[in-house]
Design a protein around this motif. Structure first.
Motif, short mmCIF file in Angstrom:
data_model
loop_
_atom_site.label_atom_id
_atom_site.label_comp_id
_atom_site.label_asym_id
_atom_site.label_seq_id
_atom_site.Cartn_x
_atom_site.Cartn_y
_atom_site.Cartn_z
N VAL A 116 8.30 12.32 -2.67
CA VAL A 116 9.01 12.28 -1.39
C VAL A 116 8.20 11.49 -0.37
N LEU A 117 6.90 11.73 -0.33
CA LEU A 117 6.05 11.00 0.61
C LEU A 117 6.05 9.50 0.32
N GLU A 118 6.10 9.13 -0.96
CA GLU A 118 6.14 7.70 -1.28
C GLU A 118 7.47 7.08 -0.88
N VAL A 119 8.56 7.83 -1.03
CA VAL A 119 9.86 7.34 -0.57
C VAL A 119 9.82 7.12 0.93
N VAL A 159 10.37 3.54 2.87
CA VAL A 159 11.43 3.42 3.87
C VAL A 159 10.85 3.05 5.24
N SER A 160 9.66 3.56 5.54
CA SER A 160 9.04 3.31 6.84
C SER A 160 8.23 2.02 6.87
N GLY A 161 8.34 1.20 5.83
CA GLY A 161 7.57 -0.04 5.79
C GLY A 161 6.10 0.20 5.52
N ASP A 198 0.56 4.31 4.52
CA ASP A 198 -0.62 3.75 3.86
C ASP A 198 -1.85 3.83 4.75
N GLY A 199 -1.63 3.91 6.05
CA GLY A 199 -2.74 4.01 6.99
C GLY A 199 -3.47 5.34 6.91
N LEU A 200 -2.91 6.30 6.15
CA LEU A 200 -3.57 7.59 5.98
C LEU A 200 -4.63 7.57 4.89
N GLY A 201 -4.81 6.41 4.26
CA GLY A 201 -5.90 6.26 3.32
C GLY A 201 -7.24 6.26 4.06
#
Length: 200
Positions: free
Chosen positions: A30-33, A37-39, A43-46
């Motif tokens: 779900v998080l990857e979806v 969707v959010s562009g 990924d900035g949470l890495g």
């Protein structure tokens, strides 16, 4: 009667462990979806190493992935190893996972190459592998030894490959740190054998 209650307890633990891990893996998808969707806003949470502001991402980074192939690669080992580890009790499992995620994330923050962004559940997976591999021996529990040998036989080769520093685009540091943290949790959270009850 006692044996029946024991079987039900084990069955309940298995159901709880299965539900937890199915929900956990579903959350990753779900998080990857949401990320796609959010562009790719998530990924900035890495983890970007040695940036003080990135310390808040130590835990979220374990739930974020860089693409559906990344999630798919982590889903089955996380599901199986998480299920086996959670059979020992959900509360204990939560503490083990928290310890692995935090130790792994902080380690990545300290030693990962500069200007990199590290995310994914593989650090936790390597940690669960290390935990399962040794916990049965540490606690002297036969089923734990069997589980560790099974996990080692199935994923041992992939784990060794994931530790190789020659792979591009793969954080071998996160893998190694997760593995070390997992082995450590097997000792920190080991259960003491309870004395057998005797009647007179």
């Amino acid at each position: 009667m006692t044996d029946t209650r024991l079987e039900w307890t084990q069955g309940d633990r298995a159901k709880a462990a299965a539900k937890l891990m199915l929900g956990w893996v579903a959350l990753l998808w779900v998080l990857e979806v949401v990320d796609v969707v959010s562009g790719h806003a998530l990924d900035g949470l890495g983890i970007t190493p040695r940036e003080p502001s990135e310390l808040v991402d130590v835990v979220p980074a374990a739930f974020i992935h860089f693409g559906f192939a990344h999630v798919a690669a982590n889903s089955v080992p996380l599901l199986v190893m998480g299920f086996l580890a959670a059979l020992g009790g959900i509360r204990r499992f939560a503490m083990i996972c928290a310890a692995i995620i935090v130790a792994d994330g902080l380690g990545v923050w300290l030693i990962a190459p500069a200007h990199t962004n590290t995310a994914g559940a593989s650090g936790l997976i390597f940690g669960l592998f290390g935990y399962l591999l040794v916990s049965g021996f540490v606690e002297r529990r036969p089923w734990g030894v069997v589980a560790g040998l099974l996990v080692g036989a199935v994923w041992g080769g992939a784990i060794l490959a994931g530790l190789a520093p020659t792979q591009t685009g793969v954080s071998w540091q996160a893998h190694l740190l997760g593995l070390i943290a997992g082995v450590g949790t097997a000792f920190v959270f080991r259960r003491r054998a309870t004395p057998a009850a005797l009647t007179s």
